[in-house]
Scaffold this motif. Structure first.
Motif, PDB file in Angstrom:
ATOM      1  N   PRO A  21       0.808  -1.220   0.000  1.00 47.89           N
ATOM      2  CA  PRO A  21       0.000   0.000   0.000  1.00 47.89           C
ATOM      3  C   PRO A  21       0.839   1.267   0.000  1.00 47.89           C
ATOM      4  N   LYS A  22       0.291   2.318  -0.580  1.00 44.86           N
ATOM      5  CA  LYS A  22       0.905   3.653  -0.553  1.00 44.86           C
ATOM      6  C   LYS A  22       0.309   4.494   0.574  1.00 44.86           C
ATOM      7  N   VAL A  23      -0.969   4.243   0.875  1.00 43.31           N
ATOM      8  CA  VAL A  23      -1.681   4.967   1.928  1.00 43.31           C
ATOM      9  C   VAL A  23      -2.344   3.947   2.840  1.00 43.31           C
ATOM     10  N   LEU A  24      -2.209   4.148   4.134  1.00 43.06           N
ATOM     11  CA  LEU A  24      -2.859   3.300   5.129  1.00 43.06           C
ATOM     12  C   LEU A  24      -3.869   4.164   5.869  1.00 43.06           C
ATOM     13  N   ILE A  25      -5.109   3.730   5.912  1.00 45.44           N
ATOM     14  CA  ILE A  25      -6.162   4.450   6.639  1.00 45.44           C
ATOM     15  C   ILE A  25      -6.515   3.620   7.867  1.00 45.44           C
ATOM     16  N   LEU A  50       6.543  -1.508   7.058  1.00 38.71           N
ATOM     17  CA  LEU A  50       6.195  -1.231   5.659  1.00 38.71           C
ATOM     18  C   LEU A  50       7.126  -0.183   5.055  1.00 38.71           C
ATOM     19  N   GLY A  51       7.685   0.665   5.910  1.00 42.18           N
ATOM     20  CA  GLY A  51       8.730   1.594   5.500  1.00 42.18           C
ATOM     21  C   GLY A  51       8.347   2.655   4.503  1.00 42.18           C
ATOM     22  N   ASP A  52       9.270   2.889   3.580  1.00 44.52           N
ATOM     23  CA  ASP A  52       9.169   4.014   2.653  1.00 44.52           C
ATOM     24  C   ASP A  52       8.065   3.885   1.617  1.00 44.52           C
ATOM     25  N   GLN A  53       7.500   2.690   1.465  1.00 40.77           N
ATOM     26  CA  GLN A  53       6.433   2.551   0.462  1.00 40.77           C
ATOM     27  C   GLN A  53       5.199   3.362   0.846  1.00 40.77           C
ATOM     28  N   LEU A  54       5.006   3.634   2.151  1.00 41.87           N
ATOM     29  CA  LEU A  54       3.849   4.415   2.596  1.00 41.87           C
ATOM     30  C   LEU A  54       4.110   5.907   2.431  1.00 41.87           C
ATOM     31  N   SER A  55       3.193   6.593   1.766  1.00 40.61           N
ATOM     32  CA  SER A  55       3.328   8.046   1.658  1.00 40.61           C
ATOM     33  C   SER A  55       2.574   8.745   2.790  1.00 40.61           C
TER      34      SER A  55
END
Length: 84
Positions: A21-25, A50-55
């Motif tokens: 995922p790029k965004v986690l809600i 998850l690290g850097d993949q999350l914006s």
């Protein structure tokens, strides 16, 4: 993808690690059997893995208008996210 807030960090990672995922809600807490359960520590652990993949980690604050989110990197409150 989605998961219940009662998942542990490894269960969340197993689910979301597959889709990158790029965004986690998320919510900051939930209630079960009359008890308040804070999930910020779980979200912080997941974010670290998850690290850097999350914006962004978008938090729907259930507890109050200013929950303690200091441990969650890249967090933004739901209302602020919508205003972008």
């Amino acid at each position: 993808s989605s998961c219940s807030p009662d998942f542990g960090p490894q269960g969340i990672l197993d689910r979301f690690g597959q889709v990158l995922p790029k965004v986690l809600i998320t919510v900051d807490e939930y209630y079960y059997n009359g008890k308040r359960l804070d999930v910020c520590h779980k979200i912080a652990a997941v974010a670290g893995r998850l690290g850097d993949q999350l914006s962004h980690i978008v938090v729907i604050a259930k507890s109050n208008s200013n929950p303690n989110l200091a441990s969650i990197p890249k967090h933004i409150l739901w209302d602020d996210f919508l205003d972008r």
